[in-house]
Design an enzyme around this catalytic site. Structure first.
Site, PDB file in Angstrom:
ATOM      1  CD  GLU A 130      -3.076  -1.236   2.008  1.00 13.98           C
ATOM      2  OE1 GLU A 130      -2.790  -1.085   3.201  1.00 13.98           O
ATOM      3  OE2 GLU A 130      -4.218  -1.461   1.608  1.00 13.98           O
ATOM      4  CD  GLU A 139      -3.682  -7.308   2.777  1.00 13.24           C
ATOM      5  OE1 GLU A 139      -4.712  -6.774   3.209  1.00 13.24           O
ATOM      6  OE2 GLU A 139      -2.559  -6.757   2.781  1.00 13.24           O
TER       7      GLU A 139
HETATM    8  C1  GAL Z   1      -5.193  -4.052   3.751  1.00  7.87           C
HETATM    9  C2  GAL Z   1      -3.833  -3.852   4.349  1.00  7.87           C
HETATM   10  C3  GAL Z   1      -3.652  -4.584   5.631  1.00  7.87           C
HETATM   11  C4  GAL Z   1      -4.844  -4.344   6.522  1.00  7.87           C
HETATM   12  C5  GAL Z   1      -6.071  -4.820   5.835  1.00  7.87           C
HETATM   13  C6  GAL Z   1      -7.313  -4.574   6.622  1.00  7.87           C
HETATM   14  O1  GAL Z   1      -5.531  -3.003   2.938  1.00  7.87           O
HETATM   15  O2  GAL Z   1      -2.833  -4.240   3.467  1.00  7.87           O
HETATM   16  O3  GAL Z   1      -2.485  -4.145   6.242  1.00  7.87           O
HETATM   17  O4  GAL Z   1      -4.971  -2.992   6.767  1.00  7.87           O
HETATM   18  O5  GAL Z   1      -6.245  -4.101   4.651  1.00  7.87           O
HETATM   19  O6  GAL Z   1      -7.302  -5.140   7.869  1.00  7.87           O
END
Ligand code: GAL
Length: 949
Positions: A407, A477
């Site tokens: 990010e 993620e």
């Molecule tokens: C993503 C980020 C993580 C965490 C997650 C939400 O955007 O990379 O570090 O913030 O969202 O829990």
């Protein structure tokens, strides 16, 4: 930074150091020194600067590279003695990690500065010390700097020295770096860089245990060409061999070989030695597939932070092992080191236990991402953070992908860092989510993998089917595990496994980052606290703190409680869902026989053992061992059904309880691995033509009166909002509609000649009126049949549940059910477990999600009882499998509490029997549940019976 491991023979300086916390870097030192643990975060023990949680936003308003003048600064000091036997050698100070700027001094003389909170700083202090003498080592750690703006990860902010501090020595003639390339086909290449004073000559040898010496291919002796040089770079040597019949390394079969590299002086004596445990494996991208040893392996990954509820960010090797053992036991085969390089011990463990690692650089500039991505002042930091990680970790077979960070938008810095990696280590792909964000098909970017976060199933499958896909798609993620979550995981995997081009992803995330906090003084319990928690729950006098609980502002609340395990590593129910979906074997049933499918790539089934769990509604649940055929990877074979299956016509399920046959490095023998299930007989219709009994006792509104009920069954459309409900917006709609405060308006009560009572009521909401009808009939066996219907107007297009809620008097403490269990399950998270008879204490049904919310549900319940220790109580039977929950809390109690210490369990039980229950989804960050798990308006009907035991 190099891949030569100097831990052996080093002097470890960990322990209690003298400590002062200053308000800013320039502030004068006080007279008085306190004490602090090293490694340790002062934020976990010094009340003057406590943990602070933010996600995207920085904790201060300053723009990069500026930071506040109030800048907590920890000064750590201790005496050191340089061993006398190090005379004539090179002495190095290594600080494993310091958060964030590190300034090292020896006897008041500054010897260096380091940045990057998650990589070591090494200082050659040979010129500053004399072996045999004592010195004062001072490490000053400044919390905020320009670098804080690129360490803006979603986690607690801390200050301190978070990894081990050591001194080591080498001969002046030493191995500066050793780079190993070991391929699946047995080829092995070792490149060594050598440093030291000008010598008459040097040579390198290498030996692979069991296979002898490697041949020296080339040597480049810089010294001979560089008379009058100022550098101590002596040159390079390359050695190689080919190992016949090599056993490749993979997550399934992590075979390691011992490699020893020696640097010799001109006379042949050994000046330096470097030990490595290497694995032969090949990573490549072919088309849109990521191949490990030529196989398209699904990446079943999880994101993991360095976290501990007592120490903040300091983790021991035992902690790391316990994390990875848990990860393995629940079917994960990959870890992304979100969002920074972990302690090197983690990679040793991943090599040993078998996990694929996406190794991520310590870069996240989230709050000022766009500004920083092309701000040349930050270019060196980006390239340095990526390159130092690669230099440190390149010899680990577990590392299969380099990640440029998280990010931080996409800018020239990323291209520069990617170019460095691609040149330095062409054996692994590079990924960066931000580079592939806008156009998944583009090829000319700093990411060899399309690795989106939280993309919907629809989006990823559309891309894979578009004909435009150029790269593997592995979600960096997905399935945000905040609170009661991870709905639709099974839907995800069904698509991934059947859609070429989709190859898996990394669940967000492993940890719930709850810090153990004493409720009396609001301070962190801190390192060394004992007895504050068990099984995910805190003891009286403690709670799991999240953002804001230490007075930290601004903060992002409970958003840091988004893991698959509680802060004490207790697995949440969603872990069992994942375990099942990732199971090494699956079953199929064609109406006559069962087939077992080995879904692994390299291992047979011999290391597993199995037993049938036979669950028949009427005749109970039995366990019968079954021999598991040793099916080769990718193949299938028939599996014997249990010899004596219960006769009859009632519903019959078989669940295969699969356990480890022998001890494995990550699981002792008899550890449960998975529980695949098949249905052999359908459930016959129930409540057909049950003979009627006498009159039903009701109150004036026609509601059931029963000695064990303190509140009769009434309509419920609401649940205590989960984090997904809250952050995804559903909870707001429910509140606007008034579902959290439904009021029953009786319309009519009629009683027929047989004592059957029909009560009609209206429940007005802001989106229209719900009409609820409940018919109570006494049956001849003494039970009362409850037939219900609720008609929802079109405006109520997405409610939490449609069902009955009732409350029992104090007494029943045991819940037994025939249905899915033993874990909590919901309509979109019910792949794990067995359909069988289960039993639990009522108090244990509730799941202690850090922020209280809907929990404790069980899916597919056909019948249940609630009993007192003497066996008396209530028995309930349901027309079809339904969602049921039994807890000590009303939904409103849960919704009103921010932490568990604010909740007082009720003496009786709150029982929900749902005709429909909304899926959980993952909307706290990512897609909501899918349409089939939403509750449509219209008429819902459900029937059940209640009987006194
Ligand atoms: C993503 C980020 C993580 C965490 C997650 C939400 O955007 O990379 O570090 O913030 O969202 O829990």
């Amino acid at each position: 930074m190099s891949a030569v491991d100097r831990r052996e023979g080093s002097v470890v300086l960990d322990g209690t150091w003298r400590f002062q916390l200053l308000p800013a870097p320039g502030a004068p030192l006080g007279e008085q020194w306190g004490e602090a643990p090293v490694p340790g975060c002062w934020t976990m023990h010094d009340p003057r600067d406590l943990p602070h949680y933010t996600n995207v936003q920085m904790p201060f308003p300053h723009h990069p590279p500026f930071v506040p003048d109030d800048n907590p600064t920890g000064v750590y000091e201790r005496d050191i003695e340089i061993p006398a036997e190090w005379a004539g050698r090179r002495t190095v100070l290594l600080v494993g990690a310091a958060e964030s700027v590190l300034i090292a001094e020896i006897d008041g003389e500054q010897i260096g500065i380091g940045k990057d909170s998650h990589l070591a700083s090494e200082f050659d202090i040979t010129g500053a010390v004399t072996p045999g003498r004592r010195y004062t080592l001072r490490l000053t750690v400044v919390k905020w700097s320009d670098a804080s703006h690129i360490e803006d990860q979603d986690q607690w902010w801390h200050g301190g020295i978070t990894r081990s501090v050591r001194l080591h020595s080498t001969d002046p003639l030493h191995l500066d770096d050793v780079a190993v390339r070991a391929e699946q086909d047995g080829t092995l290449r070792v490149d060594c860089r050598v440093r030291g004073p000008l010598t008459d000559g040097w040579s390198v040898s290498a030996e692979l245990e069991g296979y002898g010496s490697l041949a020296q291919d080339t040597a480049h002796d810089a010294a001979n060409r560089a008379l009058g040089r100022v550098s101590d770079f002596l040159g390079e040597a390359r050695l190689s061999t080919t190992v016949a019949d090599v056993r490749p390394w993979s997550a399934e079969s992590p075979v390691l070989y011992a490699l020893t590299v020696r640097l010799h002086r001109a006379d042949g004596s050994v000046a330096d030695t470097s030990h490595h445990r290497i694995g032969f494996r090949t990573v490549e991208i072919r088309g849109r597939d990521l191949l490990i040893n030529g196989d398209r392996v699904f990446i079943r990954g999880v994101n993991r932070h360095d976290f501990h509820p007592l120490t903040g960010r300091v983790v021991t090797e035992d902690d790391l092992r316990a994390d990875l053992v848990t990860v393995k036991r629940f079917g994960f085969n990959a870890v992304r080191t979100s969002h920074y390089p972990n302690d090197p011990a983690l990679l040793d463990l991943a090599d040993e236990l078998g996990l694929y690692v996406v190794d991520e650089a310590d870069i996240e500039s989230h709050d000022h991402a766009h500004e920083i991505a092309d701000d040349p002042r930050y270019l060196p930091a980006f390239v340095e953070r990526v390159s130092r990680m690669v230099l440190r970790d390149k010899n680990h077979p577990s590392v299969i992908v380099w990640s440029l960070g998280n990010e931080s938008d996409y800018g020239a810095h990323h291209d520069a860092a990617a170019a460095w990696v691609r040149r330095h280590d062409p054996t692994r792909p590079v990924q960066y989510e931000g580079a592939a964000k806008t156009d998944w098909s583009s090829t000319d970017i700093a990411s060899d993998i399309v690795c989106p976060m939280y993309a919907s199933l629809e989006e990823i499958t559309a891309h894979a089917r578009s004909g435009e896909q150029t790269k593997p798609l592995i979600l960096c993620e997905y399935s945000h595990a905040m609170g009661n979550s991870n709905g639709t995981l099974a839907d995800h995997w069904a698509e991934i496994e059947t859609t070429p081009g989709l190859q898996g992803g990394f669940i967000w995330e492993f940890w719930d980052h709850g810090i153990l906090q004493r409720t009396a003084d609001g301070l962190p319990a801190g390192p060394g606290a004992t007895g504050g928690y068990t099984n995910g729950t805190t003891a009286p006098g403690y709670r799991w703190a999240y953002g804001g609980d230490f007075g930290d502002t601004p903060n992002d609340g409970a958003f840091c409680a988004d893991g698959m395990v509680f802060p004490d590593r207790t697995p949440k129910p969603a872990m069992y869902e994942h375990r099942e979906l990732a199971a090494p074997l699956r079953l199929s049933y064609d109406g006559t026989g069962v087939t077992v499918h080995n879904r692994q790539h390299v291992t047979g089934l011999a290391r597993l053992r199995a037993a049938w769990l036979i669950g028949a509604e009427e005749s109970g649940t039995r366990v019968v061992p079954v021999p598991l055929p040793d099916v080769p990877p990718g193949a299938c074979a028939p599996l014997a059904l249990p010899p004596e299956l219960p006769q009859g016509t009632d519903e019959l399920w078989l669940t295969l309880r699969v356990t480890t046959a022998d001890d494995l490095p990550w699981a002792p023998a008899d550890t449960e691995i998975c529980t695949p299930r098949i249905r052999l007989r359908e459930r016959p219709a129930v409540f057909t033509g049950a003979p009627a009994g006498g009159a039903v006792e009701t109150d004036s509104e026609g509601l059931l009166v029963h000695p064990l009920l303190t509140a009769p069954p009434v309509l419920s459309l609401w649940r205590a909002p989960t984090d997904n409900d809250l952050l995804g917006g559903a909870a707001g709609r429910w509140r606007d509609w008034g579902l959290d405060a439904l009021v029953r308006k009786p319309v009519s009560v009629t009683r027929d000649g047989n004592g059957r009572v029909t009560a009609v009521a209206e429940y007005p909401t802001a989106a229209g009126t719900v009409v609820h009808e409940q018919i109570l009939t006494a049956l001849a066996d003494g039970s009362v049949l409850v037939e219900e219907s609720a008609t929802l107007p079109a405006g109520l297009h997405d409610v939490a549940r449609v069902g009955s809620v009732l409350e029992t008097a104090a007494g029943p403490d045991t819940f037994e059910w025939y249905g899915l269990g033993p874990w909590e399950s919901y309509p979109d998270r019910c792949a794990g477990g067995a359909v069988a008879h289960h039993r639990a204490r009522v108090d244990d049904l509730f799941t202690p999600y850090l922020r209280p919310q809907e929990s404790g549900g069980r899916s597919g319940v056909r019948a249940f009882s609630l009993t007192r220790p003497d066996g008396t109580g209530l028995a309930v039977r349901l027309d079809v499998p339904r969602q049921v929950s039994v807890t000590r809390h009303r939904a409103a109690d849960l919704a009103a509490a921010a932490h568990h210490d604010e909740l007082t369990p009720r003496a009786g039980c709150v029982v929900h029997i749902d005709a429909a229950h909304r899926g959980l989804g993952t909307a706290s960050c990512g897609p909501d549940t899918l349409p089939p798990y939403l509750i449509a308006p219209g008429t819902h009907r459900w029937t059940w019976s209640i009987r006194t035991l």
